[in-house]
Write a protein that holds these residues in place. Structure first.
Motif, PDB file in Angstrom:
ATOM      1  N   ILE A  17      98.766  83.994  36.323  1.00 22.35           N
ATOM      2  CA  ILE A  17      98.690  82.532  36.430  1.00 22.35           C
ATOM      3  C   ILE A  17      99.651  81.884  35.425  1.00 22.35           C
ATOM      4  CG2 ILE A  17      96.344  82.416  37.375  1.00 22.35           C
ATOM      5  CD1 ILE A  17      95.385  81.687  34.518  1.00 22.35           C
ATOM      6  N   ASN A  18     100.398  82.730  34.691  1.00 17.65           N
ATOM      7  CA  ASN A  18     101.337  82.199  33.698  1.00 17.65           C
ATOM      8  C   ASN A  18     102.446  83.235  33.470  1.00 17.65           C
ATOM      9  OD1 ASN A  18     102.681  81.151  31.546  1.00 17.65           O
ATOM     10  ND2 ASN A  18     100.918  81.062  30.169  1.00 17.65           N
ATOM     11  N   PHE A  19     103.598  83.007  34.126  1.00 17.47           N
ATOM     12  CA  PHE A  19     104.679  83.992  34.062  1.00 17.47           C
ATOM     13  C   PHE A  19     105.241  84.174  32.653  1.00 17.47           C
ATOM     14  CE2 PHE A  19     104.954  82.662  38.567  1.00 17.47           C
ATOM     15  CZ  PHE A  19     104.655  83.887  39.120  1.00 17.47           C
ATOM     16  N   ASP A  20     105.079  83.151  31.820  1.00 18.41           N
ATOM     17  CA  ASP A  20     105.578  83.260  30.446  1.00 18.41           C
ATOM     18  C   ASP A  20     104.436  83.575  29.489  1.00 18.41           C
ATOM     19  OD1 ASP A  20     108.168  82.529  31.218  1.00 18.41           O
ATOM     20  OD2 ASP A  20     107.559  80.422  31.278  1.00 18.41           O
ATOM     21  N   ARG A  69     102.114  93.378  33.198  1.00 19.83           N
ATOM     22  CA  ARG A  69     102.682  92.071  33.564  1.00 19.83           C
ATOM     23  C   ARG A  69     102.382  91.055  32.463  1.00 19.83           C
ATOM     24  NH1 ARG A  69     100.542  90.233  38.998  1.00 19.83           N
ATOM     25  NH2 ARG A  69     102.542  89.238  39.402  1.00 19.83           N
ATOM     26  N   LYS A  70     102.716  89.835  32.748  1.00 16.74           N
ATOM     27  CA  LYS A  70     102.462  88.771  31.766  1.00 16.74           C
ATOM     28  C   LYS A  70     101.522  87.722  32.356  1.00 16.74           C
ATOM     29  CE  LYS A  70     106.728  88.780  29.021  1.00 16.74           C
ATOM     30  NZ  LYS A  70     106.102  89.093  27.729  1.00 16.74           N
ATOM     31  N   GLU A  74      92.932  87.346  34.016  1.00 15.50           N
ATOM     32  CA  GLU A  74      91.844  87.774  33.129  1.00 15.50           C
ATOM     33  C   GLU A  74      92.188  87.619  31.653  1.00 15.50           C
ATOM     34  OE1 GLU A  74      90.882  91.839  34.189  1.00 15.50           O
ATOM     35  OE2 GLU A  74      92.013  92.610  32.493  1.00 15.50           O
ATOM     36  N   ASP A  75      93.489  87.532  31.338  1.00  9.18           N
ATOM     37  CA  ASP A  75      93.857  87.334  29.933  1.00  9.18           C
ATOM     38  C   ASP A  75      93.424  85.949  29.440  1.00  9.18           C
ATOM     39  OD1 ASP A  75      95.080  89.861  29.839  1.00  9.18           O
ATOM     40  OD2 ASP A  75      96.883  89.042  30.764  1.00  9.18           O
TER      41      ASP A  75
END
Ligand SMILES: [Zn+2]
Length: 323
Positions: free
Chosen positions: A169-172, A180-181, A185-186
């Motif tokens: 939900i957040n590429f950065d 991945r980034k 869940e993060d």
């Protein structure tokens, strides 16, 4: 008739005999750490099944099915566990080996599935939902779930579909353990919430929060302390919760846009405090979904209790054969 369900968890391997009304009539468990390798695990499972049947006086002909919920990716064709990170399993011929040692009259009754799918099956069947299309999202250390489409569980090609936690939900965003980034869940797991809270506490504004006076390390911070702060009206805690709900809503919107379930249920420890955020969450989701102008939309609700009792893994595993 009875079914036997086995839930292989990170801490315990729990097994139970489940009757026709989905009640566990006999339960036993062993510590996962006591099982060193796949062959020991398979022997231990056969032993658990034997012990359960003996103490409940259940004979092989009284058993409809035996199901095992495995935390990993599985190959339905070969019956192999392809990969189970927490167990250290790789390419284990799980079903064949279990069938070979399980005892007479039981080998052809054994099924397996991913543990999250098994839990979703258990919730769907025992919860008595009339929904044909159903999603269960479990919010714990990570975020997992299961998807039921037209009354059938969606397994995917290696039984690991519905890994909701690992859609980004957040590429950065932050580095995720999957490589991945910015995975869902993060930010939106219970762990994600605690990380948000800890980061916020370590700002000049956050230092004024009652959380900062109660907790001096990240390890001391837990959901109970956090939600108590929200209930007491702590401004920082309330802001953290709003941020968290935003992340949670974005992931839920993605899932609703893809599956359009009739019902989406939430389960996991964090739902014990749902009175503090469920209404706000529903509003954010309603505003964000693609079909927001439709008269019928996904109903979001809490799982019907049984999921949080820890027994849903056993009951779900016992019911794998049905779906
Ligand atoms: Zn990830």
């Amino acid at each position: 008739m009875f079914r036997i369900g086995i839930d292989i968890g990170g801490t315990n391997i729990a097994a139970g005999i489940v009757d026709e009304s989905y009640k566990i009539v006999e339960k036993k468990s062993i510590k996962t750490k006591d099982v060193q390798d796949p062959s020991q695990m398979i022997k231990a499972l056969a032993e658990l099944i034997k012990n359960l049947m003996e103490s409940a006086l259940v004979k092989p002909e009284m058993v409809t099915a035996i199901g095992v919920g495995v935390p990993g990716t599985l190959d339905p064709e070969s019956g192999k566990v392809l990969y189970a990170n927490n167990l250290g399993f790789e390419d284990v011929p799980f079903l064949n080996e279990l069938k070979a040692v399980v005892g007479e009259g039981l080998a052809d009754k054994i099924y397996f599935d991913n543990d999250a799918n098994a839990a979703a099956i258990g919730e769907y069947i025992t919860g008595g939902y009339s929904a044909k299309n159903f999603v269960m999202m479990t919010i714990g250390t990570g975020i997992g779930g299961g998807v039921i489409i037209n009354g059938k569980v969606l397994r995917g090609c290696n039984y690991a579909a519905a890994e909701f936690g690992h859609m980004t939900i957040n590429f950065d965003g932050v580095d995720c353990n999957c490589g991945r980034k910015g995975c869902f869940e993060d930010y939106a797991s219970a762990e994600g919430l605690m990380n948000l809270a800890w980061d916020a506490m370590n700002t000049s504004e956050g230092a004024k929060s009652c959380l900062s006076s109660k907790v001096s390390s990240r390890e001391e911070l837990n959901g109970e302390i956090f939600f108590e702060a929200v209930r007491s009206g702590d401004k920082v805690a309330k802001e953290i919760l709003s941020e968290y709900i935003f992340y949670l809503s974005e992931g839920i919107i993605n899932i609703i846009n893809i599956f359009q379930p009739d019902v989406l249920t939430l389960s996991g420890g964090i739902t014990k405090a749902a009175d503090l955020y469920l209404d706000d969450l529903k509003k954010l989701v309603a505003k964000g979904i693609y079909s927001r102008n439709s008269s019928k939309n996904t109903e979001i609700m809490l799982s019907k209790g049984i999921s949080d009792s820890g027994d849903i893994g056993i009951i779900g595993a016992a019911l794998i054969y049905k779906m």
